[in-house]
Motif scaffolding. Structure first.
Motif, mmCIF file in Angstrom:
data_model
loop_
_atom_site.group_PDB
_atom_site.id
_atom_site.type_symbol
_atom_site.label_atom_id
_atom_site.label_comp_id
_atom_site.label_asym_id
_atom_site.label_seq_id
_atom_site.Cartn_x
_atom_site.Cartn_y
_atom_site.Cartn_z
ATOM 1 N N LEU A 30 -8.402 -6.948 -12.397
ATOM 2 C CA LEU A 30 -9.372 -7.680 -11.568
ATOM 3 C C LEU A 30 -10.799 -7.312 -11.952
ATOM 4 C CD1 LEU A 30 -7.636 -7.403 -8.064
ATOM 5 C CD2 LEU A 30 -7.714 -9.400 -9.571
ATOM 6 N N GLU A 31 -11.010 -6.035 -12.281
ATOM 7 C CA GLU A 31 -12.343 -5.587 -12.688
ATOM 8 C C GLU A 31 -12.772 -6.291 -13.965
ATOM 9 O OE1 GLU A 31 -14.430 -1.510 -14.403
ATOM 10 O OE2 GLU A 31 -12.620 -1.357 -13.174
ATOM 11 N N ASN A 32 -11.856 -6.402 -14.930
ATOM 12 C CA ASN A 32 -12.183 -7.064 -16.191
ATOM 13 C C ASN A 32 -12.501 -8.544 -15.990
ATOM 14 O OD1 ASN A 32 -11.961 -4.819 -17.820
ATOM 15 N ND2 ASN A 32 -9.776 -5.108 -18.197
ATOM 16 N N LEU A 33 -11.802 -9.185 -15.049
ATOM 17 C CA LEU A 33 -12.043 -10.610 -14.796
ATOM 18 C C LEU A 33 -13.473 -10.885 -14.337
ATOM 19 C CD1 LEU A 33 -8.783 -11.766 -12.947
ATOM 20 C CD2 LEU A 33 -9.504 -12.379 -15.247
ATOM 21 N N HIS A 84 0.829 -1.209 0.000
ATOM 22 C CA HIS A 84 0.000 0.000 0.000
ATOM 23 C C HIS A 84 0.861 1.255 0.000
ATOM 24 C CE1 HIS A 84 -3.101 2.892 0.959
ATOM 25 N NE2 HIS A 84 -3.990 1.971 0.681
ATOM 26 N N PRO A 85 0.565 2.224 -0.894
ATOM 27 C CA PRO A 85 1.390 3.438 -1.001
ATOM 28 C C PRO A 85 1.531 4.224 0.295
ATOM 29 C CG PRO A 85 -0.093 3.261 -2.885
ATOM 30 C CD PRO A 85 -0.495 2.179 -1.925
ATOM 31 N N ASP A 86 0.541 4.143 1.190
ATOM 32 C CA ASP A 86 0.622 4.893 2.448
ATOM 33 C C ASP A 86 1.834 4.508 3.276
ATOM 34 O OD1 ASP A 86 -1.599 6.241 1.775
ATOM 35 O OD2 ASP A 86 -2.923 5.385 3.287
ATOM 36 N N PHE A 87 2.347 3.302 3.087
ATOM 37 C CA PHE A 87 3.501 2.851 3.860
ATOM 38 C C PHE A 87 4.824 3.308 3.232
ATOM 39 C CE2 PHE A 87 0.294 -0.356 5.076
ATOM 40 C CZ PHE A 87 0.349 -0.215 6.446
ATOM 41 N N PHE A 88 4.741 4.019 2.094
ATOM 42 C CA PHE A 88 5.956 4.449 1.389
ATOM 43 C C PHE A 88 6.038 5.971 1.324
ATOM 44 C CE2 PHE A 88 5.205 0.141 0.104
ATOM 45 C CZ PHE A 88 6.450 -0.409 -0.095
ATOM 46 N N PRO A 126 -1.636 -9.787 -21.502
ATOM 47 C CA PRO A 126 -0.750 -9.983 -20.347
ATOM 48 C C PRO A 126 -0.384 -8.636 -19.739
ATOM 49 C CG PRO A 126 -0.063 -11.355 -22.186
ATOM 50 C CD PRO A 126 -1.139 -10.451 -22.721
ATOM 51 N N THR A 127 -0.444 -8.558 -18.432
ATOM 52 C CA THR A 127 -0.189 -7.296 -17.730
ATOM 53 C C THR A 127 1.054 -7.424 -16.867
ATOM 54 O OG1 THR A 127 -2.552 -6.790 -17.673
ATOM 55 C CG2 THR A 127 -1.156 -5.614 -16.113
ATOM 56 N N ARG A 128 2.054 -6.632 -17.183
ATOM 57 C CA ARG A 128 3.315 -6.640 -16.449
ATOM 58 C C ARG A 128 3.224 -5.663 -15.289
ATOM 59 N NH1 ARG A 128 7.708 -9.898 -15.569
ATOM 60 N NH2 ARG A 128 9.598 -8.687 -15.191
ATOM 61 N N LEU A 129 3.521 -6.127 -14.077
ATOM 62 C CA LEU A 129 3.411 -5.300 -12.877
ATOM 63 C C LEU A 129 4.716 -5.331 -12.080
ATOM 64 C CD1 LEU A 129 -0.103 -6.451 -11.612
ATOM 65 C CD2 LEU A 129 0.413 -4.386 -12.901
ATOM 66 N N THR A 130 5.026 -4.215 -11.466
ATOM 67 C CA THR A 130 6.163 -4.131 -10.549
ATOM 68 C C THR A 130 5.679 -3.509 -9.246
ATOM 69 O OG1 THR A 130 7.800 -3.909 -12.316
ATOM 70 C CG2 THR A 130 8.433 -3.112 -10.128
ATOM 71 N N LYS A 151 9.428 7.659 -5.038
ATOM 72 C CA LYS A 151 9.556 6.871 -6.269
ATOM 73 C C LYS A 151 8.848 5.535 -6.129
ATOM 74 C CE LYS A 151 12.841 4.159 -8.924
ATOM 75 N NZ LYS A 151 14.214 3.621 -8.969
ATOM 76 N N GLU A 152 9.141 4.824 -5.016
ATOM 77 C CA GLU A 152 8.532 3.508 -4.802
ATOM 78 C C GLU A 152 7.013 3.627 -4.610
ATOM 79 O OE1 GLU A 152 11.211 4.623 -3.313
ATOM 80 O OE2 GLU A 152 12.795 3.265 -4.034
ATOM 81 N N ARG A 153 6.597 4.701 -3.930
ATOM 82 C CA ARG A 153 5.171 4.912 -3.724
ATOM 83 C C ARG A 153 4.455 5.088 -5.056
ATOM 84 N NH1 ARG A 153 5.111 10.052 -1.597
ATOM 85 N NH2 ARG A 153 4.798 10.738 -3.739
ATOM 86 N N GLU A 154 5.056 5.854 -5.968
ATOM 87 C CA GLU A 154 4.432 6.110 -7.263
ATOM 88 C C GLU A 154 4.363 4.838 -8.103
ATOM 89 O OE1 GLU A 154 4.639 9.366 -10.887
ATOM 90 O OE2 GLU A 154 6.374 9.102 -9.577
ATOM 91 N N VAL A 155 5.429 4.026 -8.053
ATOM 92 C CA VAL A 155 5.413 2.753 -8.781
ATOM 93 C C VAL A 155 4.269 1.877 -8.279
ATOM 94 C CG1 VAL A 155 6.667 0.587 -9.138
ATOM 95 C CG2 VAL A 155 7.867 2.763 -9.364
ATOM 96 N N ASN A 156 4.109 1.778 -6.944
ATOM 97 C CA ASN A 156 3.043 0.953 -6.386
ATOM 98 C C ASN A 156 1.665 1.506 -6.734
ATOM 99 O OD1 ASN A 156 5.028 -0.625 -5.316
ATOM 100 N ND2 ASN A 156 4.357 -0.490 -3.204
ATOM 101 N N GLU A 157 1.515 2.824 -6.709
ATOM 102 C CA GLU A 157 0.228 3.431 -7.073
ATOM 103 C C GLU A 157 -0.159 3.071 -8.500
ATOM 104 O OE1 GLU A 157 0.391 7.661 -6.379
ATOM 105 O OE2 GLU A 157 -0.994 7.426 -4.714
ATOM 106 N N ASN A 158 0.775 3.238 -9.426
ATOM 107 C CA ASN A 158 0.485 2.954 -10.833
ATOM 108 C C ASN A 158 0.197 1.475 -11.057
ATOM 109 O OD1 ASN A 158 0.854 5.647 -11.557
ATOM 110 N ND2 ASN A 158 3.030 5.389 -11.966
ATOM 111 N N SER A 159 0.963 0.602 -10.387
ATOM 112 C CA SER A 159 0.749 -0.843 -10.552
ATOM 113 C C SER A 159 -0.587 -1.270 -9.951
ATOM 114 C CB SER A 159 1.898 -1.621 -9.899
ATOM 115 O OG SER A 159 3.113 -1.410 -10.598
ATOM 116 N N LEU A 160 -0.982 -0.656 -8.827
ATOM 117 C CA LEU A 160 -2.280 -0.995 -8.227
ATOM 118 C C LEU A 160 -3.429 -0.600 -9.152
ATOM 119 C CD1 LEU A 160 -1.810 -0.123 -4.441
ATOM 120 C CD2 LEU A 160 -2.323 -2.367 -5.419
#
Length: 485
Positions: free
Chosen positions: A66-69, A41-45, A79-83, A50-59
């Motif tokens: 998940l919505e599409n599923l 969760h971005p709140d912990f970063f 295929p969706t690549r996530l970091t 930088k790491e917070r923004e990466v997690n926000e975008n990946s979430l």
């Protein structure tokens, strides 16, 4: 040991159940992913932008996946690549894809290719080296497998010694910790004002340097604007402008075609769907030179894009095709052209009987990762490139009046938002008040109205960013969530 035996038994039961059923509800999936959300969760970063923004975008990408599923009949998957940066108490993983920082988190990258919620949940947890044992306790839509009949249909609540022995994280303890971290605006400002002031003072010379470089390059190259897609620090931005300045000195002839353009520093080089020149920050000057040399060809493709937008508009009763940078994925001009071309050919074959100009004044955007058309609260239609023409016609006609009302409300909200930003900036003597693109006008309006009811002397001379979390950026900007308490 007993605990090891229990763990092996559960894993065996889980694997056998999975073979018989692949169905999981959306609520169950969110519950199963709770340890993952706590870990990323971005709140912990807050102290690691930088790491917070990466997690926000990946979430955001993950939530879309998940919505599409969960959409009935959805079959088109990419295929969706996530970091993600995953919080860990002890960096003891041997996964080759994971690298630990000194700050107690590791980088994990993986690609989702699954077509059901259960497989996706398990892939995410396994990729992040998180336990999957709790998944078997969920009420999965299946025929109960024979080996699992003896297992009660309720969440398992392990004794605290289980977590101590196995090293797994206690979800209840994590939840309590997150609740304790819930902040109050006044107390947070009390705790962080001094640090923000210190960082801001340190950044002032660099801020002046950035403005000088931006002005000189914009004037020299006759640019419309220079922007940044991501919230890089001031020093990073200055470095990028210095690199551009070196290119201007070394190869002035390649920049002759850039007049009137907007330059955007981003993750890849090319031209964006909006017609902006993108300079990838990881690319060397040679790559930038190639982009500038190809500008005449990009301008030709841009004309073809405008032609396709006009043709689609003509076939759909005058509705305007637009691209909104803040709300859509960053597409290259080539990618956007391919989407428009595919959609145009589909419309041309269907010959939809829209009355000419009947939808003039309305707007639509094309999206490649949606299953069904929808109407955004800001008034524009979101249309999948694969949308069935008959469904598209019915939906647009049925929602046209609501879309006009939303567009009118959008204009009113933008005026109100602008007025409230000006009033708030003046009241608190802020140097700057702005919001992140993911914060809507409605959220910004609500935030400013509540701020104006407070007395906040801490904010004088500060840069205040309305976001979704609390943090102090490296250059002294204060970030507060729009729904602060």
């Amino acid at each position: 040991t007993f605990y090891y035996f229990v763990r092996l038994s559960l894993e065996k039961i889980l694997s056998q159940c999975i073979l018989q059923s692949r169905s999981l509800s959306g609520a169950d999936a969110i519950n199963a992913l709770r340890p993952f959300y706590f870990a990323v969760h971005p709140d912990f970063f807050g102290q690691h932008p930088k790491e917070r923004e990466v997690n926000e975008n990946s979430l955001k990408k993950l939530n879309g996946y998940l919505e599409n599923l969960q959409k009935p009949g959805f079959r088109s998957f990419k295929p969706t690549r996530l970091t993600f940066y995953v919080r860990e108490s002890e960096p003891n993983s041997s996964n080759a894809q994971e690298s630990f920082s000194a700050s107690g988190f590791r980088a994990v990258s993986f690609t989702l290719r699954t077509r059901d919620l259960l497989s996706t949940v398990l892939d995410i947890l396994n990729s992040c080296s998180l336990s999957t044992e709790h998944v078997q306790s969920l009420n999965v839509n299946s025929q109960p497998c024979k080996e699992a009949k003896a297992v009660p249909n309720r969440p398992i609540k392990w004794d605290k010694t289980y977590y101590s022995f196995t090293g797994f994280k206690d979800p209840e303890e994590e939840l309590e910790q997150a609740q304790r971290l819930e902040k109050n605006l006044i107390s947070w400002l009390d705790d962080n004002e001094a640090n923000a002031v210190k960082n801001l003072k340190k950044s002032l010379p660099l801020r002046e340097e950035l403005e000088r470089l931006k002005f000189e390059l914009s004037h020299q190259l006759q640019l419309s604007d220079i922007r940044w897609q991501r919230s890089w620090g001031i020093a990073h931005r200055c470095s990028q402008l210095h690199s551009l300045g070196r290119l201007v000195q070394q190869r002035p002839e390649v920049l002759k075609n850039v007049k009137g353009c907007t330059l955007v520093f981003t993750d890849r080089s090319g031209m964006s769907a909006s017609g902006h020149v993108m300079l990838g920050t990881m690319d060397v000057l040679h790559h930038w030179t190639k982009i500038f040399e190809r500008l005449p060809n990009y301008y030709k493709l841009q004309k073809r894009v405008l032609f396709l937008e006009d043709q689609i508009s003509h076939l759909l009763g005058g509705i305007q095709v637009i691209y909104i940078e803040e709300l859509q994925p960053l597409l290259t001009l080539e990618e956007y052209y391919d989407s428009l071309d595919s959609f145009y050919n589909k419309l041309l074959d269907s010959r939809l009987p829209f009355h000419p100009h009947s939808l003039r004044g309305l707007q639509m955007i094309l999206e490649s990762d949606r299953y069904a058309p929808s109407l955004h609260e800001l008034g524009h239609f979101m249309i999948p490139t694969t949308c069935d023409p008959a469904t598209l016609q019915w939906f647009i006609i049925a929602k046209a009046q609501e879309a006009r009302e939303n567009l009118k409300r959008k204009e009113e909200m933008m005026l109100t938002e602008k007025e409230l930003i000006t009033t708030s900036t003046e009241k608190f003597s802020l140097d700057r008040l702005y919001k992140e693109p993911s914060v809507s006008s409605a959220q910004m309006i609500d935030c400013c109205k509540r701020l104006l009811q407070e007395s906040l002397p801490y904010l004088q001379g500060m840069h205040l960013c309305i976001s979704h979390f609390y943090s102090v950026l490296q250059d002294g900007d204060l970030c507060i969530p729009w729904n602060w308490k």
